[in-house]
Write an enzyme that holds these catalytic residues in place. Structure first.
Site, short mmCIF file in Angstrom:
data_model
loop_
_atom_site.label_atom_id
_atom_site.label_comp_id
_atom_site.label_asym_id
_atom_site.label_seq_id
_atom_site.Cartn_x
_atom_site.Cartn_y
_atom_site.Cartn_z
N TYR A 1 -62.82 7.82 -57.63
CA TYR A 1 -63.72 8.42 -58.62
C TYR A 1 -63.14 9.76 -59.04
O TYR A 1 -62.82 10.60 -58.19
CB TYR A 1 -65.11 8.61 -58.00
CG TYR A 1 -66.13 9.20 -58.95
CD1 TYR A 1 -66.66 8.44 -60.00
CD2 TYR A 1 -66.57 10.52 -58.81
CE1 TYR A 1 -67.60 8.98 -60.87
CE2 TYR A 1 -67.52 11.06 -59.66
CZ TYR A 1 -68.03 10.28 -60.68
OH TYR A 1 -68.97 10.82 -61.54
N ASP B 1 -56.12 14.34 -57.16
CA ASP B 1 -57.50 14.80 -57.30
C ASP B 1 -57.96 15.22 -55.92
O ASP B 1 -58.32 14.40 -55.08
CB ASP B 1 -58.36 13.64 -57.85
CG ASP B 1 -59.82 14.03 -58.01
OD1 ASP B 1 -60.24 15.03 -57.38
OD2 ASP B 1 -60.54 13.34 -58.74
N LYS C 1 -65.69 21.70 -56.08
CA LYS C 1 -66.51 21.82 -54.87
C LYS C 1 -66.30 23.13 -54.11
O LYS C 1 -66.86 24.14 -54.49
CB LYS C 1 -66.30 20.59 -53.99
CG LYS C 1 -66.66 19.30 -54.78
CD LYS C 1 -66.97 18.14 -53.90
CE LYS C 1 -67.11 16.84 -54.66
NZ LYS C 1 -68.47 16.51 -55.07
N1 HOZ Z 1 -70.63 12.00 -57.65
C1 HOZ Z 1 -71.18 12.73 -56.56
C2 HOZ Z 1 -70.71 12.20 -55.27
N2 HOZ Z 1 -69.34 11.86 -55.14
C3 HOZ Z 1 -72.68 12.77 -56.59
C4 HOZ Z 1 -73.15 13.99 -57.24
C5 HOZ Z 1 -74.62 14.29 -57.07
O1 HOZ Z 1 -75.44 13.40 -57.15
O2 HOZ Z 1 -74.94 15.45 -56.86
#
Ligand code: HOZ
Length: 425
Positions: free
Chosen positions: A142, A237, A265
């Site tokens: 992802y 990434d 992050k």
């Molecule tokens: N895409 C996020 C986890 N890999 C989730 C983000 C969220 O819901 O805060």
């Protein structure tokens, strides 16, 4: 205060699906999502006043735990001096310098406001630099929710059964080539099928959005050599892995140097920040130096920069990573032992203080193996743990995170709760 379920009912009247990010609606585990109103150290407090040990840690950024005093203080001081300048400020230079110290592969950086934006920028830069259009990614990885990356995507897209999102024009989706993670042969085949057309290979070095799937022996070095040989760029990434091990990320741990790196992050310490960085000659294609446009009103935002700087400052202290590692190991071994005692096939992958849980005897190596694990056990595990005040991601396809605030005693409680839950499965 109203209950979480009452808040969720109210949220559905004004927010799409009651949430601002799909995994949060708990479709992956069933039931109404919890609403939280406060976090402190390793704990989150729901609106009902119940305390949860938090292993989501805002999906990774909160490596110091919730409301770490030094981060809070830095953000408050920055806010008092204005929440946004929309112009250059010293903090963005300082944060860039801090990032470069641990990521020497980055000659130049550009700050953005999320990991999604970092990837969008990296891809545009790669296309601008190489003059090629196609991007090769791996199934189940992802890279945020930009159009081209929602092809065989992991994380929420996978949880909701939408790895290929609607609303993405076919010509855009067809600029992405997706092959199985850890499959060097498929990479070679793609390069010969699209000879001279692949601008870059993008990879999460430890794939963290289909659980946590480690790279196989030699996989990342193969990608490095193969992309170089074929004049394509290699993009790491490291939004999840960045700053999770002492030397920085997966690239320092493996010694494999990508052309471009995406971060997010932790570098924002819980505020919205992303960054892309890499070799000078590539990064210089970005405006204002080059022809590839990219911009952002909140890029380099002073609050976000202050939060990131405060977080990285704590991480640089001696012994911090050893503590994180020790705690993550305690959790990983403890859970494996508890599952074994209960006779439940369970395996744990780990990169620093990031963990992935699989209901299987051995760790999967790609998305189809992940799908073959006994994912049906995850929802009862999740709810059993939540009932016992232990909060994990509401999806089997997400990683778990340990913070500095998770003490030995806190993790012990979690392992004890897991023992009860595994026995009940
Ligand atoms: N895409 C996020 C986890 N890999 C989730 C983000 C969220 O819901 O805060």
């Amino acid at each position: 205060m109203a209950t979480s379920s009452e808040w969720f009912a109210r949220a559905r009247e004004s927010l799409v699906g009651g949430v601002n990010s799909p995994v949060r609606c708990w479709r992956g585990v069933g039931g109404d999502p919890l609403f939280f109103h406060r976090g402190e150290g390793p704990y989150l407090y729901s609106v009902e006043g119940k305390r949860y040990t938090d292993y989501v840690c805002s999906w990774g950024p909160l490596v110091l735990g919730h409301a770490h005093p030094e981060t809070v203080d830095a953000v408050c001081r920055a806010a008092a001096a204005s929440t946004s300048f929309g112009a250059s400020c010293p903090a963005e230079v300082e944060l860039a310098e801090e990032v470069k110290k641990v990521f020497p592969s980055m000659d130049l950086l550009r700050f953005v406001s999320s990991g999604t934006e970092a990837v969008m920028t990296a891809i545009r830069a790669a296309r601008g630099f190489t003059g090629r259009e196609l991007i090769l990614k791996f199934e189940g990885c992802y890279h945020g929710h930009s159009d081209g990356m929602l092809v065989n995507a992991g994380s929420g897209a996978l949880t909701l059964g939408q790895p290929d999102s609607g609303g993405v024009p076919v010509p855009v989706a067809s600029t992405t080539v997706a092959v199985p993670f850890n499959d060097t042969q498929k990479v070679q085949q793609a390069f010969s099928m699209f000879s001279g057309r692949i601008a870059a290979v993008i990879v999460e070095p430890w794939a963290g959005n289909m659980g946590l799937v480690p790279p196989g022996e030699g996989f990342l070095s193969f990608l490095r050599e193969f992309t170089e040989k074929n004049s394509a760029l290699l993009i790491f990434d490291e939004v999840i892995t960045g700053f999770r091990v002492p030397e920085g990320g997966a690239q320092q741990r493996t010694g494999i140097v990508p052309d471009l790196t995406c971060l997010g992050k932790i570098i924002g310490g819980g505020l919205p920040v992303g960054a892309v960085g890499g070799k000078r000659k590539i990064m210089e294609v970005l405006a204002p130096l080059g022809p590839v446009y990219q911009a952002g009103t909140l890029s380099g935002n002073p609050l976000a920069m202050a939060s990131g700087l405060a977080t990285l400052k704590v991480l640089r202290r001696e012994g911090i990573y050893a503590l994180l590692e020790e705690r993550a190991l305690q959790l990983s071994h403890g859970l494996e032992e508890a599952a074994e005692k209960a006779g439940i096939p369970f395996s744990v992958s780990r990169f620093g203080s990031v963990l992935g849980f699989f209901f299987s005897e051995r760790l999967p190596t790609n998305l189809s193996e992940v799908k073959n694990t006994d994912g049906g056990k995850y929802p009862p595990f999740f709810h059993g743990m939540a009932d016992r005040g232990q909060y994990f991601a509401p999806s089997p396809f997400e990683a778990a995170f340990v913070s500095l605030a998770h003490s030995r005693e806190v993790v012990e409680e979690t392992i004890k709760a897991a023992g009860e839950v595994f026995t009940s499965l």
